[in-house]
Motif scaffolding. Structure first.
Motif, PDB file in Angstrom:
ATOM      1  N   UNK A 179     -51.667 -23.141  26.301  1.00  0.00           N
ATOM      2  CA  UNK A 179     -51.294 -24.479  26.609  1.00  0.00           C
ATOM      3  C   UNK A 179     -50.730 -24.816  25.701  1.00  0.00           C
ATOM      4  N   UNK A 180     -49.061 -26.271  26.093  1.00  0.00           N
ATOM      5  CA  UNK A 180     -48.493 -26.534  24.422  1.00  0.00           C
ATOM      6  C   UNK A 180     -48.675 -27.746  24.852  1.00  0.00           C
ATOM      7  N   UNK A 181     -48.445 -28.660  25.737  1.00  0.00           N
ATOM      8  CA  UNK A 181     -48.305 -30.087  26.013  1.00  0.00           C
ATOM      9  C   UNK A 181     -49.869 -30.821  25.978  1.00  0.00           C
ATOM     10  N   UNK A 182     -50.362 -31.917  25.150  1.00  0.00           N
ATOM     11  CA  UNK A 182     -51.963 -32.508  24.957  1.00  0.00           C
ATOM     12  C   UNK A 182     -52.783 -31.488  24.654  1.00  0.00           C
ATOM     13  N   UNK A 183     -52.189 -30.363  23.122  1.00  0.00           N
ATOM     14  CA  UNK A 183     -52.959 -30.176  22.207  1.00  0.00           C
ATOM     15  C   UNK A 183     -52.804 -31.208  20.898  1.00  0.00           C
ATOM     16  N   UNK A 184     -53.252 -31.048  19.719  1.00  0.00           N
ATOM     17  CA  UNK A 184     -53.564 -31.900  18.869  1.00  0.00           C
ATOM     18  C   UNK A 184     -53.407 -31.268  17.520  1.00  0.00           C
ATOM     19  N   UNK A 185     -53.679 -29.669  17.580  1.00  0.00           N
ATOM     20  CA  UNK A 185     -52.377 -28.772  16.916  1.00  0.00           C
ATOM     21  C   UNK A 185     -51.155 -28.502  16.619  1.00  0.00           C
ATOM     22  N   UNK A 186     -50.133 -29.495  16.208  1.00  0.00           N
ATOM     23  CA  UNK A 186     -49.355 -29.081  16.074  1.00  0.00           C
ATOM     24  C   UNK A 186     -48.570 -27.992  15.487  1.00  0.00           C
TER      25      UNK A 186
END
Length: 625
Positions: free
Chosen positions: A586-593
């Motif tokens: 997943x891309x959107x909504x994850x914390x690890x930039x």
RNA sequence: GCGCGUGUAGCUCAGCUGGAUAGAGCGUUGGCUUGCGGAGCCAAAGGUCGUAGGUUCGAAUCCUGCCACGCGUACCA
């Protein structure tokens, strides 16, 4: 296509067209082209060659030109090695070079490759060396994969010219489905050839000459003399031609009339030539509509008629001694016959040149005018033996000779039949099913219904634009996904099938990626690029990146095999890898930039490769469907 | 007759120039999913690669014979 009335004007226009193409070809051949292969793919192969060459250089038996990396294969899908193998190197061939045991050699190679910092893991499995590529290597080259609009193109064949002969519809007849395959395959191959560095001249060898034009003009005189030919329209032309062909079968008088008109035409009767020009103009307009719809462009439209005078001259001057046994020059009649595997009449007993004469003149013209490395003929497989015979004669007669260069290579690129959904041959005679426009309309209608159902909020015009792209793409994909020589079924349901191996499935993965990218702001996209992680977060990301890095290798293979289906197969595999990647990374909504940045880059690279790959097949992309 | 081409899972097809236990999609069966477009994802079942020989460490792949199907085979293009 400018506005001309007389035959002289038409010739002048055609000469301009040819001149322009010659100039463009010359510029293209002289140009220095760039290499856009993935750095990762290149470095892996160079590394293996360098390390192994150095390692084995002391062995006396070694052939110094041995390409170690050419031995690389993909590992079997179900290999139970317990880790992800990117490449396997079977050592049998190398061992034979060295005169040694493959298992020992594999061990030695593994030790040698372990020193490289490109590989994460190198292990032997009997006579095989299994290789895992480091994430960092793939990650480093991801930026160029995502940003380079020319990614995948290589310059292997720069300074080489290829004339490609395809489409070639018959003037004064509707553009039929029987010309669909040559058009689609020819266009895709042209693009693939350009992607490996060739300069390509696309020549549409129109079927604008032959006895059927005698029949056409006679039909006008017979059935519609009250309409001036210059005002006749396409439908009328088709109608009277079909009627004439029918009635001619039982009427010798009509048959003779057709022959008489062709004879006058061949001798250059001014009025008939003018009528012929009118028929040509009508057809070209209709053809152009089809080409616009399919996204196909030609450099030249040099029809058979252009070669009539040349063909007589050429046949008269053929070197009889060189062609002894192959070509028969009759003493009593003017007939010229080729006795190849496929007997071919060149000049009839009445002294008329037929298509074979014009095909020989065409070879001569193309070699003289363009001096190409290759002339490719994209023609149905049923004409394979005919063209082999023509090629043989052309070669023996010295028509393919170029000054201070190798002879021009003539190459036949055949394809199988186009069948209906039940596996029967499509016939132009059975009413509307033979007209390409009707067939494309039918596919588009189906695509329109589907698009509307899925996007009820879209206005009709947007729906139409999407449906047009999807339907054209579906038709092209259907044609190119299988090997050229096998026959293709035209099954509208299957073409637009949800999922499966239709192009809809690929466009869907494309739209899912673009949808994510569209949700991100420019700031997000750019700021994220700076700090990529050192590794992928999962195996499927690694596999996707590796696959993306192989784009150039696939393009080269497709070009070498003259087979777009190799590219289609690659894009299908890529789409399959995308499925899992999309679901699990997943891309959107994850914390690890950093993690998000890496995944965004993969999505961008994917979008770039898919759109480039589809473009090489001449399939339009759309991110809505 | 001769020439060219094709025979791989129930169906449609791949098989990277001879490499490990022949792979996809459709269909069938089972599972996942409160989420970036579910037109999705995971998994299972399903094959004496037309047939008989040959070549070699190793063949769906190369060679030969045979069988089946398609196409071409002299004045149409």
């Amino acid at each position: 296509m400018t506005d001309y009335q007389t035959y002289e004007d038409y010739r002048e226009d055609l000469q301009k067209q040819i001149k322009g193409a010659v100039v463009r070809a010359k510029i293209g051949v002289e140009a220095v082209k760039e290499d856009h292969e993935s750095a990762a793919a290149k470095r892996i192969r160079e590394e293996i060659d360098n390390l192994l060459e150095k390692h084995f250089s002391q062995s006396p038996q070694t052939d110094t030109s041995f390409a170690y990396s050419a031995q690389l294969v993909s590992p079997p899908k179900n290999a139970k090695v317990g880790w992800t193998v990117d490449y396997a190197l079977p050592t049998f061939a190398i061992s034979r070079q060295l005169g040694r045991n493959p298992v020992d050699v594999a061990g030695e190679i593994a030790d040698c490759l372990k020193d490289s910092d490109l590989f994460a893991r190198v292990e032997t499995s009997g006579p095989y060396v299994n290789i895992g590529v480091k994430d960092s290597l793939l990650l480093e080259s991801l930026n160029s994969l995502a940003d380079d609009p020319h990614y995948g193109q290589v310059n292997d064949h720069q300074h080489e010219l290829a004339v490609i002969d395809y489409s070639s519809p018959n003037v004064a007849k509707p553009f039929g489905v029987n010309h669909l395959r040559t058009t689609i395959i020819g266009e895709s191959l042209s693009r693939i050839f350009e992607a490996v560095g060739y300069t390509v001249v696309r020549d549409n060898h129109l079927g604008d000459w032959g006895t059927q034009f005698g029949n056409l003009l006679a039909a006008h005189a017979e059935y519609a003399p009250e309409i001036p030919f210059s005002q006749i329209d396409m439908d009328t032309l088709n109608r009277i031609y079909v009627r004439f062909s029918q009635e001619m079968k039982t009427s010798d008088a009509l048959k003779r009339k057709g022959q008489e008109y062709f004879s006058r035409l061949e001798k250059g009767d001014a009025l008939l030539m003018e009528n012929w020009v009118h028929a040509l103009k009508l057809s070209l307009a209709e053809f152009q509509a089809m080409y616009d719809r399919l996204g196909v462009k030609f450099d030249t439209f040099i029809g058979e008629a252009y070669y009539v005078n040349r063909s007589y001259e050429l046949i008269a001057n053929l070197p009889k001694e060189k062609l002894r046994g192959l070509v028969e020059f009759s003493d009593e009649s003017p007939a010229v016959v080729i006795n190849g595997q496929h007997p071919v009449v060149v000049i009839t007993g009445d002294g008329y040149g037929v298509y074979a004469a014009r095909d020989l003149a065409t070879v001569d013209f193309r070699v003289q005018e363009f001096k190409p490395e290759y002339i490719f003929y994209v023609v149905g497989e049923e004409q394979a033996s005919y063209f082999q015979t023509i090629f043989e004669v052309a070669k023996q007669a010295g028509l393919t000779k170029r000054e201070s260069a190798n002879d021009t290579e003539l190459e036949f690129i055949g394809f199988g039949l186009l069948l209906d959904k039940d596996g029967k041959k499509l016939s132009t005679r059975k009413g509307t099913s033979g007209k390409l426009e009707d067939v494309l309309d039918a596919v588009e209608l189906r695509a329109t219904e589907e698009t509307k159902k899925r996007n009820p909020e879209l206005d009709d015009n947007s729906v139409r634009l999407i449906a047009r792209k999807v339907s054209v793409g579906a038709v092209i994909w259907n044609d190119l996904k299988a090997d050229r020589v096998s026959s293709v079924r035209f099954d509208i349901d299957r073409m637009l099938e949800l999922g499966g191996d239709s192009v809809v499935d690929i466009l869907y993965t494309f739209s899912r990626s673009t949808s994510i990218l569209n949700k991100l702001s420019v700031a997000e996209l750019t700021s994220l690029e700076t700090d990529l992680p050192k590794t992928f977060s999962s195996d499927h990301e690694h596999r996707l990146a590796l696959k993306l890095s192989e784009f150039s290798i696939v393009i080269k293979r497709a070009a070498a095999a003259r087979s777009p289906h190799i590219l289609a197969g690659y894009l299908s595999e890529l789409a399959q890898l995308h499925g899992r990647f999309y679901e699990e990374s997943r891309v959107i909504g994850i914390d690890d930039k950093a993690l998000a940045a890496m995944r965004i880059l993969l999505h961008r690279a994917y979008v770039n490769v898919i759109s480039s790959g589809l473009s090489l097949m001449n399939i339009p992309v759309t991110d809505r469907l």
